[in-house]
Design an enzyme around this catalytic site. Structure first.
Site, short mmCIF file in Angstrom:
data_model
loop_
_atom_site.label_atom_id
_atom_site.label_comp_id
_atom_site.label_asym_id
_atom_site.label_seq_id
_atom_site.Cartn_x
_atom_site.Cartn_y
_atom_site.Cartn_z
N GLU A 1 3.01 -5.09 13.81
CA GLU A 1 2.05 -4.10 13.29
C GLU A 1 0.74 -4.27 14.02
OE1 GLU A 1 1.33 -4.04 9.03
OE2 GLU A 1 3.47 -4.23 8.60
N TYR B 1 -9.36 -4.67 10.50
CA TYR B 1 -9.79 -5.41 9.30
C TYR B 1 -10.75 -6.55 9.67
CZ TYR B 1 -6.23 -2.83 6.76
OH TYR B 1 -5.49 -1.82 6.20
N GLU C 1 4.82 -10.32 5.71
CA GLU C 1 3.53 -10.87 5.30
C GLU C 1 3.55 -11.69 4.02
OE1 GLU C 1 0.50 -7.82 5.45
OE2 GLU C 1 0.52 -7.89 7.65
N TYR D 1 -4.51 -7.11 13.16
CA TYR D 1 -5.48 -6.02 12.92
C TYR D 1 -6.87 -6.39 13.42
CZ TYR D 1 -1.89 -3.51 10.35
OH TYR D 1 -0.74 -2.82 10.03
N ASP E 1 0.79 -1.23 0.00
CA ASP E 1 0.00 0.00 0.00
C ASP E 1 0.83 1.28 0.00
OD1 ASP E 1 0.82 0.13 2.67
OD2 ASP E 1 -1.16 0.66 3.44
C1 GCB Z 1 -0.15 -4.58 6.59
C2 GCB Z 1 1.07 -4.25 5.83
C3 GCB Z 1 1.35 -2.77 5.80
C4 GCB Z 1 0.07 -2.00 5.56
C5 GCB Z 1 -0.87 -2.29 6.71
C6 GCB Z 1 -2.23 -1.59 6.58
O1 GCB Z 1 -0.37 -5.67 7.04
O2 GCB Z 1 2.20 -4.95 6.31
O3 GCB Z 1 2.31 -2.51 4.81
O4 GCB Z 1 0.28 -0.63 5.45
O5 GCB Z 1 -1.12 -3.66 6.77
O6 GCB Z 1 -2.36 -0.49 7.08
O7 GCB Z 1 -3.10 -2.17 5.96
#
Ligand code: GCB
Length: 661
Positions: A567, A535, A467, A531, A228
């Site tokens: 993350e 998500y 990932e 997340y 992204d």
């Molecule tokens: C992830 C990725 C990262 C994205 C992030 C997101 O898992 O590793 O590069 O920016 O999610 O914010 O979706």
């Protein structure tokens, strides 16, 4: 099927053991295969205009990666400034001799990404030319001169006075070529660099297509990528000319620190060009040792009594100088600052200098308005100030190697860095031939990264991928068994390569939420991205907290090794508020982070929490990102604190007396 957890870089290792590690490194370094490397190395190029440079020997290891240095015997010329620039969408420049003069140039700063400067180059990732004219000082005559490019994203070809001298792939690591014979002494020298950042499926990171993957790939972006962050293109770091003595010069230095009681023991391995067989010296602080080179290689071990160990609390650096000597005469010299510290994994713990350490911090990006992904020293100084301000001790160089100056500053300011190659968006549901191409690219970039950053005390871990996928993301469907098996073969080789090149640092891989559990077993530390509450389980932080706890406990139960959440974060529009907290508000970001940190703080095996992201960053355009931005920053893109930054400062900077996570 528990993979035995690895004990590495034992802080209690003796000087003899450290020397043995070093000897092994030495042997391995000299046998590194550079099969995928396109660097011409230090062999003087003698090609005709437009023809490819000589290929490196299969044994060619990355060279010219010592940071350029000015001293009595060496010279450096930083070519940063305004260059000529021209897009070449039809790729006619080479045939038309643009390496000598551009037909319709405009001005561009180097370093800088081109995308935020010109409207017609905003989403342009194809070929573009840079050209610069420079007088090489006549005082450099009689020395060997090299051209070094700090970062050309992604692929580059370099001409000097009309001769193609080198080419390179991989956007974030330096490369160098000898240009002594191509230089002019009686007129200006013309340097031309053609760069493109095509998102091709066989590259790393892979472009979209049958071989591309990753969470972002699912969403669809313009420009199309498998990740992204915005695919900024151009010359992102300095271009240098530098000279070294003609007779013999220091080509590489590897330092391996160890701790013996209260003493520091540093093994120093030096490689000198051209099979040098003379003498030299190494001086560490006030301690000196002789070097006797054989076939271009020498080694010495120095003991520092009652050493001041490097740590975030006391990032003490010792000055190290290597010289080549002819009798009393010094014929080359190179200096660097090193830290004496050890990193080790023991059971559930991550140890710095033998003491357990917990990582507090962020995933980052090199990203700033206008300069894009390019070296931006004001940004780096401000970022380090803000990291200190919130009480962070670490960050991950997600998802590619950062500027050399960022690593130097991390050494000086005491930050712990997880140093990552650009292996983001790998998908193992690919044909084996494609996976083999990716492996070659990943290994090449890992070799170059370790060659560049091995002497930085701030680098505490190598990360070989972010990932990688073996099926749909976020656990939407079970992993595909053949993809898991393919990835297992791949990552075993990546792990072995990292350990072969550097036996002193843990190696890790970052798993996507719900991703392949098996791959975590290969590595020293298990890194996971999570997340829940964003998500998945959107808006439901109670459920998210439970899901996170289950996930972390399962990883730990399965592998019995230290775990880091590399993350976790929520998109947050500054100034957006609600009670009770709702997604996208500042309250939701604070509550999400608080709950994640609480889950981790209750688990002794959790050795780090890195919030995604330090600051908002530019993305491609797509339905997932408002304003073509990822808003998960704790700071805005111009580094203003959101509520979460104040929350973290209270939690981490010791204001409420907490320690750890
Ligand atoms: C992830 C990725 C990262 C994205 C992030 C997101 O898992 O590793 O590069 O920016 O999610 O914010 O979706």
């Amino acid at each position: 099927m528990k993979h035995p957890s690895t004990q590495i870089g034992d802080p209690g290792q003796t000087a003899a053991q450290a020397a043995a590690v070093n000897r092994r490194d030495l042997l391995l370094a000299s046998t590194i295969a550079g099969a995928a490397s396109l660097v011409g190395g230090h062999a003087a190029a003698q090609t005709q205009p437009g023809t490819p440079p000589p290929q490196p020997t299969p044994q060619g290891e990355p060279s010219g990666l010592l940071y350029p240095q000015q001293n009595r015997l060496r010279n450096v010329m930083d070519l940063s400034g305004l260059w000529e620039f021209q897009l070449d969408p039809r790729e006619e420049g080479q045939a038309q001799g643009w390496f000598s003069a551009l037909p319709a140039p405009r001005q561009i700063p180097v370093p800088c990404s081109w995308n935020d400067l010109f409207d017609d180059a905003k989403n342009y990732l194809d070929l573009a030319w840079y050209l610069h004219r420079v007088w090489v000082p006549s005082g450099w005559q009689g020395q060997r001169v090299f051209l070094r490019v700090g970062s050309a994203n992604y692929a580059a070809r370099v001409w000097v006075n009309g001769t193609l001298v080198t080419e390179h792939q991989g956007g974030h690591l330096p490369f160098a070529a000898e240009v002594t014979r191509q230089l002019a002494w009686d007129r200006e020298t013309v340097i031309a660099i053609a760069v493109e950042n095509k998102q091709l499926v066989e590259r790393v990171p892979p472009g979209p297509g049958p071989g591309g993957g990753g969470v972002a790939g699912v969403a669809g972006w313009y420009p199309a990528t498998t990740y992204d962050f915005f695919p900024y293109a151009g010359l992102h770091r300095q271009v240098w000319l530098y000279s070294v003595p003609a007779a013999a010069h220091i080509d590489d230095i590897t330092t391996v620190p160890a701790i013996d009681g209260s003493d520091g023991v540093v093994t120093v391995k030096v490689a000198a060009a051209g099979g040098y067989a003379g003498t030299g010296k190494v001086r560490l602080d006030a301690i000196e040792a002789d070097l006797q080179f054989r076939s271009g290689v020498a080694e010495a071990t120095l003991r520092v009594p009652s050493a001041r160990l490097w740590s975030p609390q006391d990032p003490h650096l010792y000055p190290l100088t290597v010289t080549l000597t002819e009798g009393q005469r010094v014929t080359d010299a190179y200096s660097l600052d090193i830290g004496i510290r050890t990193v080790a994994v023991r059971g559930d713990q991550l140890l710095l200098n033998g003491q357990p350490i917990k990582l507090t911090g962020f995933g980052k990006h090199e990203d700033f308005p206008l300069s894009g992904r390019a070296l931006n020293l004001p940004m780096w100084i401000r970022d380090y100030e803000l990291l200190k301000w919130v009480g962070a001790n670490s960050y991950r160089a997600s998802h590619y190697p950062y500027a050399e100056e960022a690593m130097q500053l991390a050494d000086r300011m005491g930050f712990l860095v997880i140093n990552e190659i650009p292996a983001v968006g790998l998908n193992f549901e690919n044909p084996e031939e494609l996976t083999a191409q990716h492996l070659a690219q990943c290994q090449k970039q890992l070799r170059e990264l370790i060659a560049r950053d091995k002497n930085h005390p701030s680098t505490i871990m190598w990360c070989v991928s972010n990932e990688p996928m073996s099926g749909p993301p976020l656990g939407a469907a079970p992993p595909v068994p053949a993809a898991v098996a393919s990835g297992t073969r791949f990552f075993r080789q990546m792990y072995d390569e990292a350990r072969r090149l550097d036996g002193t640092r843990p190696v890790t891989l970052v798993r996507v939420q719900g991703g392949t559990m098996e791959w975590l077993g290969i590595f020293d530390v298990a890194c996971v991205n999570a997340y829940y509450g964003w998500y998945t389980e959107p808006g439901q932080l109670d459920l998210a907290q439970q899901a996170l706890a289950r996930d972390l406990d399962e990883v730990h139960r399965t592998w019995g090794k230290p775990v880091i959440v590399t993350e976790f974060g929520t998109d947050t529009l500054p100034g957006t508020h609600n009670q009770p907290p709702e997604m996208w508000t500042e309250e939701y970001q604070v509550e999400f982070i608080r709950r994640y940190l609480d889950v981790a703080a209750r688990r002794p095996f959790m050795v780090g929490m890195h919030i995604w992201n330090f600051a908002d960053f530019k993305t491609g355009q797509g339905t997932m990102r408002a304003g073509a931005m990822n808003h998960k920053g704790v700071f805005t893109r111009d580094r203003r604190p959101k509520m979460a930054a104040h929350f973290l400062r209270e939690r981490w900077a010791g204001k409420d007396g907490r320690k750890g996570l």
